[in-house]
Motif scaffolding. Structure first.
Motif, PDB file in Angstrom:
ATOM      1  N   ALA A   1       3.247 -12.201   3.213  1.00  0.00           N
ATOM      2  CA  ALA A   1       3.048 -10.803   3.616  1.00  0.00           C
ATOM      3  C   ALA A   1       4.326 -10.004   3.407  1.00  0.00           C
ATOM      4  O   ALA A   1       4.278  -8.836   2.962  1.00  0.00           O
ATOM      5  N   ARG A   2       5.477 -10.603   3.696  1.00  0.00           N
ATOM      6  CA  ARG A   2       6.748  -9.890   3.493  1.00  0.00           C
ATOM      7  C   ARG A   2       7.004  -9.659   2.008  1.00  0.00           C
ATOM      8  O   ARG A   2       7.474  -8.580   1.610  1.00  0.00           O
ATOM      9  N   ARG A   3       6.683 -10.667   1.192  1.00  0.00           N
ATOM     10  CA  ARG A   3       6.847 -10.493  -0.253  1.00  0.00           C
ATOM     11  C   ARG A   3       5.963  -9.365  -0.773  1.00  0.00           C
ATOM     12  O   ARG A   3       6.390  -8.537  -1.590  1.00  0.00           O
ATOM     13  N   ALA A   4       4.733  -9.328  -0.306  1.00  0.00           N
ATOM     14  CA  ALA A   4       3.808  -8.278  -0.741  1.00  0.00           C
ATOM     15  C   ALA A   4       4.274  -6.908  -0.270  1.00  0.00           C
ATOM     16  O   ALA A   4       4.170  -5.911  -1.001  1.00  0.00           O
ATOM     17  N   ALA A   5       4.803  -6.843   0.956  1.00  0.00           N
ATOM     18  CA  ALA A   5       5.266  -5.564   1.495  1.00  0.00           C
ATOM     19  C   ALA A   5       6.466  -5.025   0.729  1.00  0.00           C
ATOM     20  O   ALA A   5       6.679  -3.807   0.676  1.00  0.00           O
ATOM     21  N   ASP A   6       7.252  -5.915   0.127  1.00  0.00           N
ATOM     22  CA  ASP A   6       8.426  -5.496  -0.639  1.00  0.00           C
ATOM     23  C   ASP A   6       8.110  -5.244  -2.102  1.00  0.00           C
ATOM     24  O   ASP A   6       9.003  -4.879  -2.878  1.00  0.00           O
ATOM     25  N   ASP A   7       6.857  -5.450  -2.508  1.00  0.00           N
ATOM     26  CA  ASP A   7       6.459  -5.290  -3.905  1.00  0.00           C
ATOM     27  C   ASP A   7       6.371  -3.804  -4.261  1.00  0.00           C
ATOM     28  O   ASP A   7       6.002  -2.971  -3.429  1.00  0.00           O
ATOM     29  N   ASP A   8       6.706  -3.486  -5.496  1.00  0.00           N
ATOM     30  CA  ASP A   8       6.651  -2.089  -5.941  1.00  0.00           C
ATOM     31  C   ASP A   8       5.235  -1.591  -6.168  1.00  0.00           C
ATOM     32  O   ASP A   8       4.988  -0.383  -6.144  1.00  0.00           O
ATOM     33  N   ARG A   9       4.291  -2.521  -6.367  1.00  0.00           N
ATOM     34  CA  ARG A   9       2.920  -2.117  -6.668  1.00  0.00           C
ATOM     35  C   ARG A   9       2.192  -1.732  -5.380  1.00  0.00           C
ATOM     36  O   ARG A   9       2.175  -2.503  -4.419  1.00  0.00           O
ATOM     37  N   PRO A  10       1.589  -0.548  -5.359  1.00  0.00           N
ATOM     38  CA  PRO A  10       0.970  -0.071  -4.115  1.00  0.00           C
ATOM     39  C   PRO A  10      -0.142  -0.975  -3.585  1.00  0.00           C
ATOM     40  O   PRO A  10      -0.300  -1.107  -2.373  1.00  0.00           O
ATOM     41  N   GLU A  11      -0.913  -1.610  -4.486  1.00  0.00           N
ATOM     42  CA  GLU A  11      -2.002  -2.452  -3.990  1.00  0.00           C
ATOM     43  C   GLU A  11      -1.452  -3.683  -3.263  1.00  0.00           C
ATOM     44  O   GLU A  11      -2.112  -4.229  -2.367  1.00  0.00           O
ATOM     45  N   TYR A  12      -0.269  -4.124  -3.633  1.00  0.00           N
ATOM     46  CA  TYR A  12       0.363  -5.239  -2.921  1.00  0.00           C
ATOM     47  C   TYR A  12       0.952  -4.755  -1.600  1.00  0.00           C
ATOM     48  O   TYR A  12       0.778  -5.384  -0.554  1.00  0.00           O
ATOM     49  N   ARG A  13       1.663  -3.660  -1.678  1.00  0.00           N
ATOM     50  CA  ARG A  13       2.393  -3.160  -0.515  1.00  0.00           C
ATOM     51  C   ARG A  13       1.459  -2.601   0.554  1.00  0.00           C
ATOM     52  O   ARG A  13       1.631  -2.868   1.745  1.00  0.00           O
ATOM     53  N   GLU A  14       0.442  -1.844   0.117  1.00  0.00           N
ATOM     54  CA  GLU A  14      -0.383  -1.097   1.080  1.00  0.00           C
ATOM     55  C   GLU A  14      -1.685  -1.802   1.443  1.00  0.00           C
ATOM     56  O   GLU A  14      -2.297  -1.476   2.468  1.00  0.00           O
ATOM     57  N   VAL A  15      -2.122  -2.757   0.612  1.00  0.00           N
ATOM     58  CA  VAL A  15      -3.408  -3.429   0.870  1.00  0.00           C
ATOM     59  C   VAL A  15      -3.202  -4.911   1.158  1.00  0.00           C
ATOM     60  O   VAL A  15      -3.587  -5.416   2.217  1.00  0.00           O
ATOM     61  N   LEU A  16      -2.608  -5.616   0.207  1.00  0.00           N
ATOM     62  CA  LEU A  16      -2.488  -7.057   0.368  1.00  0.00           C
ATOM     63  C   LEU A  16      -1.612  -7.437   1.552  1.00  0.00           C
ATOM     64  O   LEU A  16      -1.961  -8.336   2.331  1.00  0.00           O
ATOM     65  N   ALA A  17      -0.480  -6.758   1.723  1.00  0.00           N
ATOM     66  CA  ALA A  17       0.456  -7.130   2.794  1.00  0.00           C
ATOM     67  C   ALA A  17      -0.200  -7.099   4.176  1.00  0.00           C
ATOM     68  O   ALA A  17      -0.116  -8.083   4.921  1.00  0.00           O
ATOM     69  N   PRO A  18      -0.867  -6.003   4.564  1.00  0.00           N
ATOM     70  CA  PRO A  18      -1.496  -6.024   5.899  1.00  0.00           C
ATOM     71  C   PRO A  18      -2.638  -7.017   6.025  1.00  0.00           C
ATOM     72  O   PRO A  18      -2.849  -7.595   7.095  1.00  0.00           O
ATOM     73  N   VAL A  19      -3.398  -7.261   4.947  1.00  0.00           N
ATOM     74  CA  VAL A  19      -4.481  -8.243   5.006  1.00  0.00           C
ATOM     75  C   VAL A  19      -3.908  -9.634   5.239  1.00  0.00           C
ATOM     76  O   VAL A  19      -4.400 -10.392   6.096  1.00  0.00           O
ATOM     77  N   VAL A  20      -2.862  -9.987   4.507  1.00  0.00           N
ATOM     78  CA  VAL A  20      -2.250 -11.312   4.668  1.00  0.00           C
ATOM     79  C   VAL A  20      -1.616 -11.435   6.047  1.00  0.00           C
ATOM     80  O   VAL A  20      -1.711 -12.480   6.696  1.00  0.00           O
ATOM     81  N   ARG A  21      -1.007 -10.372   6.517  1.00  0.00           N
ATOM     82  CA  ARG A  21      -0.410 -10.410   7.858  1.00  0.00           C
ATOM     83  C   ARG A  21      -1.500 -10.609   8.915  1.00  0.00           C
ATOM     84  O   ARG A  21      -1.301 -11.321   9.909  1.00  0.00           O
ATOM     85  N   ALA A  22      -2.674  -9.991   8.708  1.00  0.00           N
ATOM     86  CA  ALA A  22      -3.789 -10.178   9.647  1.00  0.00           C
ATOM     87  C   ALA A  22      -4.267 -11.624   9.640  1.00  0.00           C
ATOM     88  O   ALA A  22      -4.586 -12.194  10.698  1.00  0.00           O
ATOM     89  N   LEU A  23      -4.319 -12.233   8.457  1.00  0.00           N
ATOM     90  CA  LEU A  23      -4.690 -13.648   8.381  1.00  0.00           C
ATOM     91  C   LEU A  23      -3.690 -14.503   9.158  1.00  0.00           C
ATOM     92  O   LEU A  23      -4.072 -15.444   9.870  1.00  0.00           O
ATOM     93  N   ALA A  24      -2.414 -14.172   9.036  1.00  0.00           N
ATOM     94  CA  ALA A  24      -1.387 -14.918   9.765  1.00  0.00           C
ATOM     95  C   ALA A  24      -1.594 -14.787  11.277  1.00  0.00           C
ATOM     96  O   ALA A  24      -1.505 -15.770  12.023  1.00  0.00           O
ATOM     97  N   HIS A  25      -1.890 -13.580  11.735  1.00  0.00           N
ATOM     98  CA  HIS A  25      -2.116 -13.375  13.170  1.00  0.00           C
ATOM     99  C   HIS A  25      -3.323 -14.169  13.656  1.00  0.00           C
ATOM    100  O   HIS A  25      -3.288 -14.767  14.736  1.00  0.00           O
ATOM    101  N   LEU A  26      -4.386 -14.191  12.861  1.00  0.00           N
ATOM    102  CA  LEU A  26      -5.589 -14.890  13.300  1.00  0.00           C
ATOM    103  C   LEU A  26      -5.353 -16.396  13.355  1.00  0.00           C
ATOM    104  O   LEU A  26      -5.813 -17.070  14.281  1.00  0.00           O
TER     105      LEU A  26
END
Length: 428
Positions: free
Chosen positions: A326-351
């Motif tokens: 999730a941190r790698r995705a949040a630091d990515d320059d591509r918006p779909e990684y930063r704005e979509v993938l990062a929070p989804v992966v972080r949610a999976l981690a929380h669950l």
């Protein structure tokens, strides 16, 4: 079950319709458009018979390019383009489109297809490249591709089984399920071995929750061509129908027997669904393999591929690795990684860590932005499944029920959705 779901649709036969006496080019094209396991040997036969055919060589490379190194692929495509130029502009344009698609230049492929279809409307061979619009990762491109399919299908007419199949797939993705179902059946009536139509039907019947009826069709359809290009993917659809009607043992059996170790995404998507409703998963992925895939150059190359790897980590309850991803995705320059993938992966981690409320906060805030994760509706639906489970675990079953209302009221088999709404934690 509705009458549409109960009846045996016309066209659902296993009869081959390509004339055996047809010349190699005609047979090869028909089998390739059908996504048949017979396509590859026929393409090789065509290239051997006509080594100077640029189109034949390009189509063979389209089918086999993933197994070639970049140098060989470029060399062979250069030969194909040279030969195609001598045959005509349409052939050269088609080969150039294959060059772009095999090099994963999806947006450039899509742009090229727009120009190609403007000159050669309803070109069926060019239709083999249509997935570039959806794979581009850009929602505007995806919408443009859907509009293009609608136009080209209208130009081709209702008797074109390839374009009817592609339109059925488009309608399924647009949630126009009944229309998709009817179009897929028409395409199968015109050409019973249409792989695109069979796949579109599987998508429509997933939305309808037809359960065993869909499984029976897929098994009979695949039995006629055990080497079909979509063999494993359609078996995955059958596994999802088994999950839908609560036959979890059959879903695990099919995942273990029909999916290869390399099918990480389909395995993870099956297992995460099973875990969300407290069921034992099928055979899992090797954690070392997941780490290798994430570390490889292609691990973060396409957002949907990375999302599938995240699901595989979630199946393993690898919370720390999900946090890192999730941190790698949040630091990515591509918006779909930063704005979509990062929070989804972080949610999976929380669950996976037993923090459903935090998962709810992240996924609930995203809404339709989750479309940016890529894939198709059937694949992205698992994010909604995850939110439903998180809501129930966070003590909000009424909100979870509202979230899945459209599924529990329209799907004939929805045991899976009922269990998602059951107040019990996912197994780990």
């Amino acid at each position: 079950m509705t009458s549409e779901q109960e009846r045996e649709p016309s066209g659902r036969s296993a009869t081959m319709v390509t004339p055996k006496g047809a010349p190699p080019p005609e047979r090869a094209v028909t089998e390739l458009l059908s996504l048949s396991g017979r396509a590859l040997p026929l393409l090789r036969e065509w290239v051997a018979a006509e080594p100077g055919s640029g189109v034949a060589r390009a189509l063979l490379l389209l089918a086999t390019g993933d197994g070639l190194d970049d140098r060989t692929l470029k060399q062979q495509l250069a030969i194909a383009h040279r030969d195609a130029l001598s045959a005509g502009e349409r052939q050269a344009s088609l080969v150039y489109g294959v060059f772009l698609r095999t090099h994963r230049q999806y947006r450039m492929t899509a742009d090229h297809l727009v120009a190609h279809f403007a000159r050669w409307p309803a070109d069926e061979l060019a239709g083999l490249l249509l997935d570039a619009f959806a794979t581009s990762g850009d929602l505007a491109y995806r919408a443009h591709g859907e509009a293009l399919v609608e136009r080209q299908s209208a130009l081709a007419g209702p008797d074109s089984w390839p374009w009817t199949g592609w339109l059925a797939a488009t309608r399924a993705e647009q949630s126009r399920v009944r229309e998709a179902h009817a179009l897929a059946e028409r395409a199968l009536t015109l050409h019973p071995r249409s792989g695109v139509a069979a796949h579109a039907l599987a998508h429509a019947e997933h939305e309808l929750g037809t359960g065993p009826a869909s499984v029976d069709f897929l098994d009979r359809w695949l039995a006629a061509d055990p080497q079909a290009i979509q063999l494993r993917h359609l078996n995955w659809h059958a596994a999802l129908q088994s999950v839908a009607c609560g036959d979890f043992q059959e879903a695990r059996r099919r995942a273990d027997t029909a999916l290869a170790d390399s099918d990480v995404g389909m395995r993870a998507a099956t297992n995460w669904r099973l875990l969300l409703v407290g069921q034992e998963p099928a055979g899992r992925s090797d954690p070392a393999q997941l780490r290798e895939l994430l570390a490889a150059p292609g691990g973060m190359a396409e957002v949907f591929h990375t999302f599938n790897l995240a699901l595989a980590l979630a199946v393993e309850a690898a919370t720390d690795e999900l946090d890192l991803l999730a941190r790698r995705a949040a630091d990515d320059d591509r918006p779909e990684y930063r704005e979509v993938l990062a929070p989804v992966v972080r949610a999976l981690a929380h669950l996976t860590a037993g923090r459903p409320r935090r998962a709810v906060d992240l996924l609930d805030a995203m809404g339709e932005k989750t479309e940016g994760v890529g894939g198709v509706r059937v694949e992205r639906e698992i994010i909604q499944d995850t939110l439903a489970r998180a809501l129930v675990d966070a003590g909000e079953p009424a909100r979870a029920a509202a979230l899945l209302h459209h599924r529990t009221t329209t799907r004939h088999h929805h045991t899976y959705e009922d269990l998602l709404l059951t107040a019990r934690p996912a197994a780990r």
